[in-house]
Design a protein around this motif. Structure first.
Motif, mmCIF file in Angstrom:
data_model
loop_
_atom_site.group_PDB
_atom_site.id
_atom_site.type_symbol
_atom_site.label_atom_id
_atom_site.label_comp_id
_atom_site.label_asym_id
_atom_site.label_seq_id
_atom_site.Cartn_x
_atom_site.Cartn_y
_atom_site.Cartn_z
ATOM 1 N N GLN A 95 0.822 -1.221 0.000
ATOM 2 C CA GLN A 95 0.000 0.000 0.000
ATOM 3 C C GLN A 95 0.848 1.261 0.000
ATOM 4 N N LYS A 96 2.177 1.121 0.003
ATOM 5 C CA LYS A 96 3.086 2.258 0.096
ATOM 6 C C LYS A 96 3.387 2.827 -1.293
ATOM 7 N N LEU A 97 3.101 4.121 -1.488
ATOM 8 C CA LEU A 97 3.435 4.793 -2.739
ATOM 9 C C LEU A 97 4.945 4.971 -2.801
ATOM 10 N N ILE A 98 5.553 4.442 -3.866
ATOM 11 C CA ILE A 98 7.017 4.497 -3.978
ATOM 12 C C ILE A 98 7.484 5.256 -5.210
ATOM 13 N N GLY A 99 6.557 5.612 -6.092
ATOM 14 C CA GLY A 99 6.942 6.347 -7.278
ATOM 15 C C GLY A 99 5.727 6.931 -7.972
ATOM 16 N N ILE A 100 5.970 8.004 -8.721
ATOM 17 C CA ILE A 100 4.890 8.669 -9.441
ATOM 18 C C ILE A 100 5.368 9.136 -10.810
ATOM 19 N N SER A 101 4.408 9.362 -11.659
ATOM 20 C CA SER A 101 4.621 10.096 -12.909
ATOM 21 C C SER A 101 3.339 10.825 -13.233
ATOM 22 N N GLY A 102 3.448 12.131 -13.361
ATOM 23 C CA GLY A 102 2.326 12.883 -13.886
ATOM 24 C C GLY A 102 2.131 12.498 -15.340
ATOM 25 N N LEU A 103 0.918 12.670 -15.833
ATOM 26 C CA LEU A 103 0.623 12.330 -17.230
ATOM 27 C C LEU A 103 -0.223 13.430 -17.849
ATOM 28 N N LEU A 128 8.722 14.220 -23.448
ATOM 29 C CA LEU A 128 8.931 14.641 -22.077
ATOM 30 C C LEU A 128 10.028 15.684 -22.012
ATOM 31 N N ASN A 129 10.107 16.320 -20.873
ATOM 32 C CA ASN A 129 11.183 17.266 -20.590
ATOM 33 C C ASN A 129 12.086 16.646 -19.532
ATOM 34 N N CYS A 130 13.376 16.890 -19.666
ATOM 35 C CA CYS A 130 14.355 16.424 -18.684
ATOM 36 C C CYS A 130 15.333 17.580 -18.470
ATOM 37 N N TYR A 131 15.576 17.927 -17.219
ATOM 38 C CA TYR A 131 16.479 19.043 -16.943
ATOM 39 C C TYR A 131 17.858 18.795 -17.540
ATOM 40 N N VAL A 132 18.445 19.847 -18.077
ATOM 41 C CA VAL A 132 19.748 19.772 -18.734
ATOM 42 C C VAL A 132 20.809 19.182 -17.801
ATOM 43 N N TYR A 185 15.114 21.717 -27.775
ATOM 44 C CA TYR A 185 15.404 22.381 -26.515
ATOM 45 C C TYR A 185 14.103 22.917 -25.952
ATOM 46 N N HIS A 186 13.983 22.885 -24.638
ATOM 47 C CA HIS A 186 12.810 23.445 -23.967
ATOM 48 C C HIS A 186 13.253 24.767 -23.356
ATOM 49 N N PHE A 187 12.662 25.863 -23.783
ATOM 50 C CA PHE A 187 13.005 27.169 -23.260
ATOM 51 C C PHE A 187 11.944 27.625 -22.273
ATOM 52 N N GLN A 188 12.388 28.449 -21.303
ATOM 53 C CA GLN A 188 11.467 28.966 -20.300
ATOM 54 C C GLN A 188 11.885 30.383 -19.938
ATOM 55 N N GLU A 192 2.691 12.701 -22.217
ATOM 56 C CA GLU A 192 3.883 13.340 -21.677
ATOM 57 C C GLU A 192 4.030 12.980 -20.196
ATOM 58 N N PRO A 193 4.963 12.076 -19.880
ATOM 59 C CA PRO A 193 5.276 11.849 -18.475
ATOM 60 C C PRO A 193 5.879 13.126 -17.894
ATOM 61 N N ASP A 194 5.525 13.435 -16.644
ATOM 62 C CA ASP A 194 5.919 14.700 -16.041
ATOM 63 C C ASP A 194 6.193 14.481 -14.561
ATOM 64 N N ASN A 195 7.265 15.062 -14.065
ATOM 65 C CA ASN A 195 7.610 14.941 -12.647
ATOM 66 C C ASN A 195 7.670 13.482 -12.208
ATOM 67 N N VAL A 196 8.487 12.731 -12.897
ATOM 68 C CA VAL A 196 8.679 11.317 -12.567
ATOM 69 C C VAL A 196 9.625 11.235 -11.372
ATOM 70 N N PHE A 197 9.217 10.467 -10.371
ATOM 71 C CA PHE A 197 10.041 10.344 -9.169
ATOM 72 C C PHE A 197 9.859 8.944 -8.583
ATOM 73 N N ILE A 198 10.977 8.299 -8.298
ATOM 74 C CA ILE A 198 10.999 7.009 -7.611
ATOM 75 C C ILE A 198 11.720 7.233 -6.283
#
Length: 139
Positions: free
Chosen positions: A52-60, A110-114, A133-136, A73-79
């Motif tokens: 029942q423990k959340l161990i990872g996420i991906s926004g979609l 997807l975007n991935c930080y440089v 390139y993703h500009f902001q 687009e996977p977004d803010n993927v974290f394990i």
């Protein structure tokens, strides 16, 4: 072994600690407010659970753009750190691809930080190619 599923909107608050890990400089209140706005714009999040423990996420995000068509687009993927390096990211990405195909997506972007060299290597190992390139600009 692991359960991978979309997180119900009513339960979405469980992802805030993961988002805080990704962006420690953003307050919890701001993350909660942004999440509310995102949910109004069809944001979804998939979670991977160990029991029942959340161990990872991906926004979609499911989007359609003229140059790629309907895509996910996977977004803010974290394990969680204690689960990293165990193939869980690949399980999550495989689930995302299967889900994307089931809803008619033609591609994934997807975007991935440089500076995220480890992330870049992971995404390339999943078949992604660097195409832009993703500009902001902060306003």
């Amino acid at each position: 072994m692991y359960d991978i599923k979309l997180i119900d909107n009513a339960q979405m608050g469980i992802i805030i600690p993961f988002l805080k890990e990704l962006k420690p400089d953003v307050s919890v209140a701001s993350l909660e407010e942004r999440l509310k706005d995102m949910l109004l714009n069809n944001y979804k999040c998939v979670g991977i659970f160990d029991d029942q423990k959340l161990i990872g996420i991906s926004g979609l995000w499911v989007l359609t753009k003229y140059y790629v068509g309907k895509h996910i687009e996977p977004d803010n993927v974290f394990i969680s750190p204690e689960y990293q390096g165990k193939g869980i990211g690949k399980l999550l990405v495989d689930w995302i691809f299967k889900y994307a195909k089931s809803i008619g997506c033609e591609a994934s972007e997807l975007n991935c930080y440089v500076k995220n060299e480890r992330g870049r290597r992971f995404w390339e190992s999943q078949g992604y190619e660097l195409v832009a390139y993703h500009f902001q600009k902060q306003l």
